[in-house]
Scaffold this active site. Structure first.
Site, PDB file in Angstrom:
ATOM      1  CE  LYS A  13      -4.243   1.745   2.166  1.00 13.09           C
ATOM      2  NZ  LYS A  13      -4.927   2.098   0.928  1.00 13.09           N
TER       3      LYS A  13
HETATM    4  N1  PMP Z   1      -7.954  -1.847  -2.547  1.00 11.80           N
HETATM    5  C1  PMP Z   1      -7.243  -0.707  -2.559  1.00 11.80           C
HETATM    6  C2  PMP Z   1      -6.337  -0.420  -3.695  1.00 11.80           C
HETATM    7  C3  PMP Z   1      -7.369   0.188  -1.481  1.00 11.80           C
HETATM    8  O1  PMP Z   1      -6.673   1.331  -1.487  1.00 11.80           O
HETATM    9  C4  PMP Z   1      -8.248  -0.107  -0.420  1.00 11.80           C
HETATM   10  C5  PMP Z   1      -8.400   0.872   0.712  1.00 11.80           C
HETATM   11  N2  PMP Z   1      -7.399   0.692   1.679  1.00 11.80           N
HETATM   12  C6  PMP Z   1      -8.946  -1.320  -0.454  1.00 11.80           C
HETATM   13  C7  PMP Z   1      -8.780  -2.159  -1.538  1.00 11.80           C
HETATM   14  C8  PMP Z   1      -9.795  -1.720   0.707  1.00 11.80           C
HETATM   15  O2  PMP Z   1      -8.942  -2.092   1.779  1.00 11.80           O
HETATM   16  P1  PMP Z   1      -9.383  -1.915   3.299  1.00 11.80           P
HETATM   17  O3  PMP Z   1     -10.656  -2.677   3.456  1.00 11.80           O
HETATM   18  O4  PMP Z   1      -8.282  -2.556   4.073  1.00 11.80           O
HETATM   19  O5  PMP Z   1      -9.524  -0.478   3.567  1.00 11.80           O
END
Ligand code: PMP
Length: 307
Positions: free
Chosen positions: A152
């Site tokens: 991320k």
């Molecule tokens: N995919 C991406 C590319 C994201 O940026 C996010 C947001 N963090 C998600 C999926 C969803 O992840 P999460 O449920 O951990 O927020």
């Protein structure tokens, strides 16, 4: 509206003081890793709960490991800092936070100086009642062996930005990205779920997606408990999108956001589906602590308890 202070390297500072040098890798290459985290105000408990902070901090550490940098804070320091930014801003409302670890130097060696900030933001909800009109983007999700989405990192989000701006220019609310194999990956900042033949389906973690914490919450808890069904994790072909009965995005920021059309094909009858609706309402109860199950997922801010 009152300006919120930012926690930066150990101190709460006004936004104008939370600055980075233009010649840092953080600014020039977006060399950072981050988490988007929500905290929820529960008026009955008079408490703000941070949702699944442990999982967010674990994922931040995984991103830093892949990027070969670290920050001089323990996990406990990070929980304290997250509480401090909420308490210090006297927040009694729902809030979204960016927890960002960044590289100051060139970023091309493992000894480069790093820093960390937490930016609390008031973030609007995306169309939970109306639903989104999406397209399948012609921009492909970047591959795991090129710019991995499991990591991320801020720079990754340029892929989503290209796809989002194209989708908007073409008259859609947002894109669904497929990966290099042509199977469905995810939205720009959200995981994709659909209902097909009555079953909930989501792409596997090997489909070039972020390993989403909301996805895990749905798989581990909400889908079995609320709908009495397990989620099927399998590859999704593009044409399945056009015949899905229901579809939604999920994520810490998106929460559960219905999708009502894809490439102008209505999803189901073109309204928000019944399973999506039930999951959305159950999710909001869980994160806010109206539903008291899984207390280990909610970190109280004002009555401090270890996570
Ligand atoms: N995919 C991406 C590319 C994201 O940026 C996010 C947001 N963090 C998600 C999926 C969803 O992840 P999460 O449920 O951990 O927020």
């Amino acid at each position: 509206m009152r300006e919120l202070k930012i926690w930066m390297n150990g101190r709460l500072v006004p936004q104008a003081e939370a600055v980075l040098p233009v010649n840092s890798a953080a600014v020039f290459y977006a060399t950072n890793v981050f988490e988007g985290i929500r905290a929820y105000w529960n008026p009955a408990d008079e408490e703000v709960y941070g949702f699944r902070l442990k999982e967010h901090v674990t994922r931040l550490r995984e991103s830093m490991k892949m990027m070969r940098f670290t920050v001089p804070y323990s996990d406990e320091d990070l929980y304290d800092a997250l509480r401090e930014v909420l308490r210090g801003n006297e927040l009694r409302e729902d809030i979204h936070m960016h927890l960002v670890a960044y590289v100051v130097g060139t970023g091309l060696d493992a000894t480069t100086p790093t820093g960390l900030y937490i930016n609390p933001r008031r973030r609007a909800r995306v169309a939970p009642d109306r639903g989104l009109h999406c397209c399948v983007s012609s921009w492909l999700r970047t591959a795991d062996n090129a710019i991995p989405i499991r990591l991320k990192c801020g720079a990754n989000y340029q892929n989503g930005r290209l796809a989002t701006l194209q989708a908007k220019a073409d008259g859609y609310d947002g894109p669904i990205l497929v990966n290099q194999r042509g199977t469905v990956a995810e939205g720009t900042g959200a995981t994709f779920f659909m209902v097909r033949k009555g079953r909930l389906v989501t792409p596997p973690v090997t489909s070039d997606i972020l390993e989403s914490i909301t996805r895990a919450t749905l798989i581990e808890d909400l889908c079995p408990r609320v709908l009495g069904m397990d989620v099927i994790e399998r590859e999704i072909a593009r044409t399945e999108l056009y015949v899905a009965e229901e579809a939604f995005f999920c994520g810490s920021g998106y929460e559960i956001t219905p999708i009502v059309s894809i490439d102008r094909f209505p999803v189901g009858d073109g309204g928000v589906g019944p399973m999506t609706r039930r999951l959305l309402s159950a999710y909001m109860d869980l994160v806010r602590g109206v539903d008291k199950l899984h207390p280990e997922w909610r970190m109280p801010v004002y009555s401090a308890v270890a996570v």
